[in-house]
Design a protein around this motif. Structure first.
Motif, PDB file in Angstrom:
ATOM      1  N   ILE A  58       0.838  -1.207   0.000  1.00  0.00           N
ATOM      2  CA  ILE A  58       0.000   0.000   0.000  1.00  0.00           C
ATOM      3  C   ILE A  58       0.868   1.250   0.000  1.00  0.00           C
ATOM      4  O   ILE A  58       0.632   2.196  -0.763  1.00  0.00           O
ATOM      5  CB  ILE A  58      -0.947  -0.011   1.217  1.00  0.00           C
ATOM      6  N   ILE A  59       1.891   1.266   0.859  1.00  0.00           N
ATOM      7  CA  ILE A  59       2.776   2.429   0.921  1.00  0.00           C
ATOM      8  C   ILE A  59       3.492   2.645  -0.407  1.00  0.00           C
ATOM      9  O   ILE A  59       3.686   3.785  -0.852  1.00  0.00           O
ATOM     10  CB  ILE A  59       3.792   2.254   2.070  1.00  0.00           C
ATOM     11  N   SER A  60       3.859   1.564  -1.060  1.00  0.00           N
ATOM     12  CA  SER A  60       4.631   1.668  -2.303  1.00  0.00           C
ATOM     13  C   SER A  60       3.793   2.075  -3.503  1.00  0.00           C
ATOM     14  O   SER A  60       4.281   2.800  -4.386  1.00  0.00           O
ATOM     15  CB  SER A  60       5.312   0.321  -2.593  1.00  0.00           C
ATOM     16  N   TYR A  61       2.523   1.638  -3.552  1.00  0.00           N
ATOM     17  CA  TYR A  61       1.759   1.794  -4.789  1.00  0.00           C
ATOM     18  C   TYR A  61       0.477   2.626  -4.675  1.00  0.00           C
ATOM     19  O   TYR A  61      -0.072   3.028  -5.712  1.00  0.00           O
ATOM     20  CB  TYR A  61       1.406   0.409  -5.338  1.00  0.00           C
ATOM     21  N   VAL A  62      -0.013   2.874  -3.467  1.00  0.00           N
ATOM     22  CA  VAL A  62      -1.255   3.650  -3.337  1.00  0.00           C
ATOM     23  C   VAL A  62      -0.904   5.086  -2.979  1.00  0.00           C
ATOM     24  O   VAL A  62      -0.141   5.322  -2.033  1.00  0.00           O
ATOM     25  CB  VAL A  62      -2.170   3.038  -2.251  1.00  0.00           C
ATOM     26  N   PRO A  63      -1.438   6.073  -3.705  1.00  0.00           N
ATOM     27  CA  PRO A  63      -1.083   7.474  -3.444  1.00  0.00           C
ATOM     28  C   PRO A  63      -1.514   7.929  -2.049  1.00  0.00           C
ATOM     29  O   PRO A  63      -2.585   7.572  -1.567  1.00  0.00           O
ATOM     30  CB  PRO A  63      -1.854   8.241  -4.529  1.00  0.00           C
ATOM     31  N   TYR A  64      -0.656   8.727  -1.434  1.00  0.00           N
ATOM     32  CA  TYR A  64      -0.962   9.343  -0.145  1.00  0.00           C
ATOM     33  C   TYR A  64      -2.074  10.377  -0.308  1.00  0.00           C
ATOM     34  O   TYR A  64      -2.152  11.069  -1.325  1.00  0.00           O
ATOM     35  CB  TYR A  64       0.311   9.993   0.411  1.00  0.00           C
ATOM     36  N   THR A  65      -2.937  10.486   0.701  1.00  0.00           N
ATOM     37  CA  THR A  65      -4.039  11.453   0.671  1.00  0.00           C
ATOM     38  C   THR A  65      -3.754  12.569   1.664  1.00  0.00           C
ATOM     39  O   THR A  65      -3.651  12.326   2.870  1.00  0.00           O
ATOM     40  CB  THR A  65      -5.376  10.776   1.033  1.00  0.00           C
ATOM     41  N   LYS A  66      -3.646  13.774   1.167  1.00  0.00           N
ATOM     42  CA  LYS A  66      -3.355  14.909   2.034  1.00  0.00           C
ATOM     43  C   LYS A  66      -4.617  15.354   2.771  1.00  0.00           C
ATOM     44  O   LYS A  66      -5.599  15.748   2.158  1.00  0.00           O
ATOM     45  CB  LYS A  66      -2.811  16.078   1.207  1.00  0.00           C
ATOM     46  N   ILE A  67      -4.564  15.285   4.105  1.00  0.00           N
ATOM     47  CA  ILE A  67      -5.684  15.767   4.911  1.00  0.00           C
ATOM     48  C   ILE A  67      -5.163  16.626   6.073  1.00  0.00           C
ATOM     49  O   ILE A  67      -5.266  17.847   6.055  1.00  0.00           O
ATOM     50  CB  ILE A  67      -6.549  14.600   5.440  1.00  0.00           C
ATOM     51  N   ASP A  68      -4.571  15.988   7.087  1.00  0.00           N
ATOM     52  CA  ASP A  68      -4.177  16.725   8.292  1.00  0.00           C
ATOM     53  C   ASP A  68      -2.672  16.799   8.503  1.00  0.00           C
ATOM     54  O   ASP A  68      -2.226  17.477   9.430  1.00  0.00           O
ATOM     55  CB  ASP A  68      -4.818  16.073   9.536  1.00  0.00           C
ATOM     56  N   TRP A  69      -1.874  16.104   7.710  1.00  0.00           N
ATOM     57  CA  TRP A  69      -0.446  16.035   7.976  1.00  0.00           C
ATOM     58  C   TRP A  69       0.206  17.421   7.968  1.00  0.00           C
ATOM     59  O   TRP A  69       0.989  17.758   8.871  1.00  0.00           O
ATOM     60  CB  TRP A  69       0.235  15.125   6.955  1.00  0.00           C
ATOM     61  N   ASP A  70      -0.094  18.241   6.964  1.00  0.00           N
ATOM     62  CA  ASP A  70       0.503  19.579   6.887  1.00  0.00           C
ATOM     63  C   ASP A  70       0.087  20.437   8.079  1.00  0.00           C
ATOM     64  O   ASP A  70       0.891  21.213   8.608  1.00  0.00           O
ATOM     65  CB  ASP A  70       0.100  20.263   5.581  1.00  0.00           C
ATOM     66  N   ALA A  71      -1.176  20.278   8.509  1.00  0.00           N
ATOM     67  CA  ALA A  71      -1.638  21.031   9.672  1.00  0.00           C
ATOM     68  C   ALA A  71      -0.891  20.589  10.929  1.00  0.00           C
ATOM     69  O   ALA A  71      -0.488  21.421  11.758  1.00  0.00           O
ATOM     70  CB  ALA A  71      -3.141  20.837   9.859  1.00  0.00           C
ATOM     71  N   TYR A  72      -0.703  19.280  11.064  1.00  0.00           N
ATOM     72  CA  TYR A  72       0.068  18.772  12.202  1.00  0.00           C
ATOM     73  C   TYR A  72       1.468  19.383  12.218  1.00  0.00           C
ATOM     74  O   TYR A  72       1.966  19.822  13.271  1.00  0.00           O
ATOM     75  CB  TYR A  72       0.202  17.248  12.121  1.00  0.00           C
ATOM     76  N   MET A  73       2.122  19.388  11.067  1.00  0.00           N
ATOM     77  CA  MET A  73       3.483  19.907  10.996  1.00  0.00           C
ATOM     78  C   MET A  73       3.537  21.403  11.288  1.00  0.00           C
ATOM     79  O   MET A  73       4.480  21.892  11.923  1.00  0.00           O
ATOM     80  CB  MET A  73       4.090  19.617   9.612  1.00  0.00           C
ATOM     81  N   SER A  74       2.518  22.154  10.859  1.00  0.00           N
ATOM     82  CA  SER A  74       2.471  23.590  11.149  1.00  0.00           C
ATOM     83  C   SER A  74       2.310  23.834  12.648  1.00  0.00           C
ATOM     84  O   SER A  74       2.971  24.715  13.224  1.00  0.00           O
ATOM     85  CB  SER A  74       1.313  24.248  10.392  1.00  0.00           C
TER      86      SER A  74
END
Length: 450
Positions: free
Chosen positions: A52-68
């Motif tokens: 899944i990690i290798s072939y399924v695209p990541y979905t951007k939801i909360d990760w950028d907010a977490y990092m901010s």
């Protein structure tokens, strides 16, 4: 020479004992289909997660907010009202910040590296869950695969990177401690889970009940104090600087979620969904269901929750009376009022208590599925339903959580499945709670639920 021969024989005996232990462990794995199948499930899912990690695209939801939010914290900001991301202000307790600060340091904020980390977390969590199921003889061996068959759960862990994943894993770790009667350690881990996301508090009412059964009053107080100290220590930098902002945002019980993202009550008109009256109705239903299950199911052996509380108060009075009348040298000889609880009783009380909160939650977002998915097979096999109905209910719940966006029909189906499961749990006979006096077990409670 005789001494050397004796030493040689003892070493050989010790080696043979170690070898026999390893052989017996391997034989146990081979002969026990549950253990061998659980290992196979774990290894198979590890392969699936890597694919899944290798072939399924990541979905951007909360990760950028977490990092901010983490960047603001690492930059020295301690005012919770000023820690924000592109999805809004920070609404999680301090443990979340420490955890994701560490993740940022390890991954550098890179999504792919974080996905690998969350993939490892997924497997660790699955291993803990399988250990919980192996501890109890409720779910058949072949049904263990159900805990790894959720498309939504794989997505939540390795494609969305939600903090729910860490909260869920920490809770399951605390659950293992509870099952092994390590209540104080379990409360510390449980408090750590709460510090990542507050939804873990749904387990607090049934956990308090179990503590009252397992420990004396002083034990309950000391365990609760340990959990409270964890919260204070983690939140100390914010409590000292901006206490009102921290408490009001990190532990906000009155949040109103957006109607569009609701999975469970999408059929309710938005005006009613956001109303205070609807929230109060669900809160009343939640409290009523907890009280009814506690009185008639979880405390049925004790004669109800009121008799349990009365017995605990009586024990406390006798304890203090004995302490005051005993010589100082004999204070430590008093018998403890602690009891050993059966693993099935602990799991049923905790999982059903949380499930009641899920049923009565005003809004369930997609990542909230992790709050109770791993308990679903256990809950289904605690009902008196036939196996085919259990599997239909499992598939129905999983289907509803994979409908995007959710609609009125999927929400009605999900609520119907939840209520059916809850009704089955009510019909199930209560387990005998105590493991330290099984000879006194009533005949009606000696039979195991199917």
């Amino acid at each position: 020479m005789p001494r050397q021969a004796t030493a040689t024989r003892s070493l050989a005996a010790g080696g043979s004992k170690t070898a026999s232990k390893h052989e017996s462990f391997i034989e146990k794995i081979i002969r026990n289909p549950k253990v061998s199948f659980a290992i196979a499930v774990l290894l198979g899912d590890a392969v699936l997660v890597s694919l899944i990690i290798s072939y399924v695209p990541y979905t951007k939801i909360d990760w950028d907010a977490y990092m901010s939010q983490v960047t603001g914290f690492l930059g020295g900001e301690r005012d919770y009202s000023k820690l924000k991301g592109d999805t809004g202000p920070l609404v999680y307790p301090a443990g979340f910040l420490y955890l994701y600060s560490a993740i940022q340091n390890v991954t550098g904020g890179a999504v792919y590296t974080a996905q690998i980390l969350f993939g490892i977390l997924y497997i660790v969590n699955l291993g803990i869950v399988l250990l919980i199921y192996l501890k109890m003889d409720v779910v058949p061996w072949w049904a263990l695969c159900l805990v790894s068959l959720s498309k939504r759960m794989h997505s939540i862990f390795v494609l969305r990177l939600f903090n729910d994943c860490f909260a869920t894993t920490l809770f399951h770790a605390s659950m293992v401690s509870f099952l092994y009667q390590k209540w104080h350690l379990g409360l510390i881990i449980f408090s750590g889970a709460v510090s990542v996301k507050m939804n873990v508090l749904l387990y607090a009412p049934p956990l308090l009940l179990l503590l009252l059964k397992a420990l004396d009053i002083l034990g309950v107080i000391s365990a609760g104090a340990g959990a409270a100290i964890v919260q204070v220590l983690l939140g100390l930098p914010f409590i000292i600087s901006y206490p009102a902002e921290y408490i009001s945002r990190a532990f906000n019980l009155g949040r109103v979620f957006i109607h569009f993202w609701s999975v469970n009550f999408k059929f309710v008109p938005e005006q009613l969904f956001v109303s205070k009256g609807f929230a109060l109705f669900l809160l009343a239903a939640h409290l009523m269901l907890l009280a009814v299950f506690a009185h008639y199911r979880w405390c049925s052996h004790e004669g109800g929750i009121f008799l349990l509380l009365r017995a605990k108060l009586t024990q406390m009075k006798l304890r203090f009376s004995n302490l005051s009348s005993s010589p100082p040298g004999k204070l430590s000889r008093h018998k403890s009022d602690s009891r050993i609880l059966r693993a099935e009783h602990i799991a049923t009380t905790m999982f059903v208590g949380n499930f009641i909160g899920i049923v009565c939650a005003r809004s369930l977002h997609y990542q909230f599925y992790s709050w109770y998915f791993y308990s679903l097979p256990y809950l289904l096999w605690r009902t008196p339903f036939p196996t085919w109905l259990r599997l239909i209910l499992f598939v129905a719940v999983e289907f509803c959580w994979n409908v995007f966006p959710s609609n009125a029909y999927s929400s009605i189906l999900l609520l119907g499945a939840h209520l059916t499961i809850l009704g089955g749990l009510w019909m199930a006979p209560p387990e005998y709670p105590y493991a330290d006096d099984t000879n006194d077990k009533p005949a009606s409670l000696k039979k195991k639920a199917r």
